[in-house]
Design an enzyme around this catalytic site. Structure first.
Site, PDB file in Angstrom:
ATOM      1  NE  ARG A 108      -4.130   1.770   1.035  1.00  0.00           N
ATOM      2  CZ  ARG A 108      -5.143   2.090   0.245  1.00  0.00           C
ATOM      3  NH1 ARG A 108      -5.156   1.706  -1.022  1.00  0.00           N
ATOM      4  NH2 ARG A 108      -6.149   2.789   0.709  1.00  0.00           N
ATOM      5  CB  THR A 396      -9.459  -0.897  -7.784  1.00  0.00           C
ATOM      6  OG1 THR A 396      -9.447   0.295  -7.023  1.00  0.00           O
ATOM      7  CG2 THR A 396      -8.900  -2.027  -6.957  1.00  0.00           C
ATOM      8  CG  ASN A 416      -8.397   6.285  -4.492  1.00  0.00           C
ATOM      9  OD1 ASN A 416      -9.226   5.419  -4.236  1.00  0.00           O
ATOM     10  ND2 ASN A 416      -8.532   7.525  -4.062  1.00  0.00           N
ATOM     11  CD  GLN A 435      -4.772   4.311  -3.061  1.00  0.00           C
ATOM     12  OE1 GLN A 435      -5.983   4.177  -2.925  1.00  0.00           O
ATOM     13  NE2 GLN A 435      -4.135   3.969  -4.155  1.00  0.00           N
ATOM     14  CG  ASP A 438      -8.465   5.068  -0.293  1.00  0.00           C
ATOM     15  OD1 ASP A 438      -9.609   5.449  -0.577  1.00  0.00           O
ATOM     16  OD2 ASP A 438      -7.922   4.097  -0.839  1.00  0.00           O
ATOM     17  CB  SER A 468     -12.487  -1.280   0.193  1.00  0.00           C
ATOM     18  OG  SER A 468     -13.058  -0.199   0.864  1.00  0.00           O
ATOM     19  N   GLY A 488     -13.706  -1.853  -6.897  1.00  0.00           N
ATOM     20  CA  GLY A 488     -14.959  -1.116  -6.727  1.00  0.00           C
ATOM     21  C   GLY A 488     -15.160  -0.514  -5.359  1.00  0.00           C
ATOM     22  N   GLY A 489     -14.129   0.068  -4.768  1.00  0.00           N
ATOM     23  CA  GLY A 489     -14.273   0.727  -3.472  1.00  0.00           C
ATOM     24  C   GLY A 489     -14.866  -0.226  -2.454  1.00  0.00           C
TER      25      GLY A 489
END
Ligand code: DON
Length: 584
Positions: A108, A396, A416, A435, A438, A468, A488-489
């Site tokens: 990440r 994503t 993102n 990102q 987020d 997510s 998809g979030g």
């Protein structure tokens, strides 16, 4: 261009007919499921056929699932720059057949050292434009280091070999897919115009060369070449992470970000490290679940599944019935309430993973679910956790690769939102993430995806934003049976959970498990979202139980999965999107 197709699935002795509305797709990439014998070279499912083929090419050369996954991820960054790439980051769950263990790599992005909690507040209000577009939105990319680390630890052929398909695609070119073309011009026929349009590109913006070559938007199936990115990929392939995080590539990225008001420095790039984490484990109806822990979404998916596990099997309620969907939605609401209150980067905040992932806790939450009605919003999750501020979450890609030796990789990667920060890192040709969006920019204010979060996800230097992304592997008696994940979030979590439920509770084959209509709930906003194909009586059954039902305008998430039986590997790409599986 919209197409419809009938998916036939055998569930608990009955035959279900499910009509799926498909987004426009390139004919060649129509996602037929694909299967190969269990002990063949392997198989891959990605959201773009070029990426699945990249994995298949590497498997054919003798590569394992990790080599295939790295090849597919690198190829995705070339052909679908709106979703993922070297300028982003992600999570991978790797199942190692030798020791029958899963391991998780967290690659990440991290907040730059100069980032601070209130950096997106203007007059005490979060400025969404600043955290989504331009230099300040860019967090330190994790993908180059992550993919190199996966190769170094578990790959057979090495990064240079795995990068070859991506380098070839970038150099020689590829046919633009629907989603790339829609990112270049979301007003083109068949595309959905953004409800929150980004600022217009400046006349000298380097993103123009990618999206508007020769002054017109890239059209679906147009030939696209990315020579600058090809050079960056070659440098990464030959020098490893230093070829990205240092030298000319790193410098080009930092200069571009700083020129657009960003905080990223060469020290931030040099300091980036992926993290191996213990998988978040759980159990579901005699199966073992292996997910990515915080800051990824594995805990939330596992919490929801374990709540359902503590209730009678869903099979008897009927696949797609309002009775089953009600219970599933209630489990989602409990798990997302806990996510909102307590999840963040475990290096910065105590994350009660063990407690929220415990079977006793799941039993307690399960006992609070009524078959007939919903609860009050405040009745979900662990009420002793204090809610505060929100995380964020479009752009994503998930992929699954399995090889014939029993190794499996579930990998989700993102920049993102579509095209990330809408910035190219100068001559590197790399599309940079946004990102930073987020993180929770402001307590109590829901993000672009309406998610509510906590101070646990506030911005801090070096911190990783809550995600997510939920790559998962399911095993039974020590053998993998399913590789799954989504884009998809927040719908990533609920789509992944429902694919697992469809497989285990309803006995659907992997194609139907992926394609069946889905529901989504994330506690706040306090609604139940259903796909357009959901029958009227199901909607009424949910409404009778108190749900405020919203019919989604667009599809809910894009799933990629591989079903693994003792004799076959079967890969399925979500028909909602237009990717396709491939095998050597
Ligand atoms: O990590 C996250 O949760 C988000 N950045 C993911 C965004 C996403 O999936 C958008 N979708 N297609």
């Amino acid at each position: 261009m919209k197409r419809f197709r009938l998916v036939t699935a055998v569930a608990a002795g009955s035959t279900l007919l499910v009509t799926i509305a498909l987004a426009p797709t390139v004919d060649a990439a129509f996602p037929a499921p694909l299967w190969v014998p269990r002990h063949s070279r392997g198989i891959a499912a990605a959201a773009n056929l070029d990426a699945s083929r990249a994995a298949a090419e590497i498997l054919k050369k003798g590569g394992n699932a990790v080599d295939g996954a790295v090849a597919a991820a690198l190829a995705l960054g070339v052909v679908d720059p709106e979703s993922s790439g070297l300028g982003g980051g992600g999570f991978a769950v790797v199942w190692n057949a030798k020791d029958k263990q899963a391991r998780v790599l967290d690659f990440r992005e991290t907040a730059p050292a100069k980032a601070s909690r209130d950096m997106f507040l203007v007059d005490n209000k979060a400025d969404g434009a600043k955290s989504r577009w331009g230099g300040l939105a860019v967090a330190v990319p994790g993908e180059p280091a992550g993919l190199a680390e996966l190769e170094a630890k578990y790959g057979k052929l090495g990064l240079a070999a795995a990068a070859q398909p991506a380098i070839r695609l970038a150099k020689l070119g590829f046919a633009a897919g629907t989603h790339f073309a829609c990112a270049a011009d979301d007003h083109a026929p068949g595309c959905s115009p953004s409800t929150n349009p980004p600022p217009a590109l400046a006349p000298d913006d380097p993103l123009r060369a990618l999206l508007l070559p020769g002054g017109t938007a890239v059209a679906e199936r147009a030939l696209v070449r990315r020579p600058e990115l090809a050079r960056t990929l070659e440098t990464l392939a030959h020098r490893g992470p230093a070829g990205f995080y240092q030298g000319a590539v790193g410098q080009a990225i930092v200069s571009a970000v700083q020129a657009r008001g960003g905080l990223l420095t060469l020290d931030d790039l040099r300091g980036y490290k992926p993290i191996w984490r213990e998988p978040r484990t759980g159990s579901y109806r005699g199966h073992q679940l292996w997910g990515a822990p915080a800051p990824a979404g594995g805990l939330t998916a596992i919490e929801a599944l374990q709540i359902l596990d503590a209730r009678p099997p869903l099979g008897a309620l009927g696949h797609g019935s309002s009775a089953a969907d009600h219970v599933i939605i209630e489990a989602f609401k409990h798990a997302f309430a806990d996510r909102a209150r307590s999840l963040g980067d475990p290096a910065f905040v105590p994350v009660p993973e063990a407690r929220l992932g415990a079977a006793e806790y799941a039993r307690e939450l399960a006992s609070r679910i009524s078959d007939d009605k919903i609860g009050k919003p405040e009745s979900y999750g662990d009420k002793s956790l204090v809610p505060a501020d929100p995380p964020h979450d479009h752009g994503t890609s998930h992929l699954c690769v399995a090889d014939g030796d029993g190794n499996v990789v579930a990998l989700t990667t993102t920049v993102n939102l579509i095209l990330g920060a809408r910035m190219v890192g100068g001559s590197s040709g790399v599309v940079l993430n946004d990102q930073m969006d987020d993180f929770s920019a402001q307590p109590g204010v829901p993000n672009a995806f309406g998610l509510i979060g906590a101070f646990a996800n506030a911005i801090a230097a070096g911190k990783r934003p809550l995600s997510s992304m939920t790559p998962m592997i399911v095993t039974k008696d020590g053998e993998p049976i399913l590789c799954v994940g989504a884009a998809g979030g927040p719908t990533i979590i609920t789509a992944t959970v429902q694919t697992i439920i469809n497989t285990i509770d309803f006995g659907l084959d992997v194609e139907a498990a992926v394609a069946s209509p889905r529901v989504h709930a994330q506690w706040m906003p306090y609604v139940a979202i259903v796909e357009r194909e959901t029958p009227r009586d199901v909607i009424q059954g949910l409404e009778r139980r108190g749900h405020k039902v919203v019919v989604a305008k667009d599809h809910l998430a894009t799933v990629q999965a591989i079903g693994i039986s003792p004799v076959r590997l079967t890969a399925a790409s979500d028909p909602r999107y237009g990717g396709a599986p491939a095998a050597p």
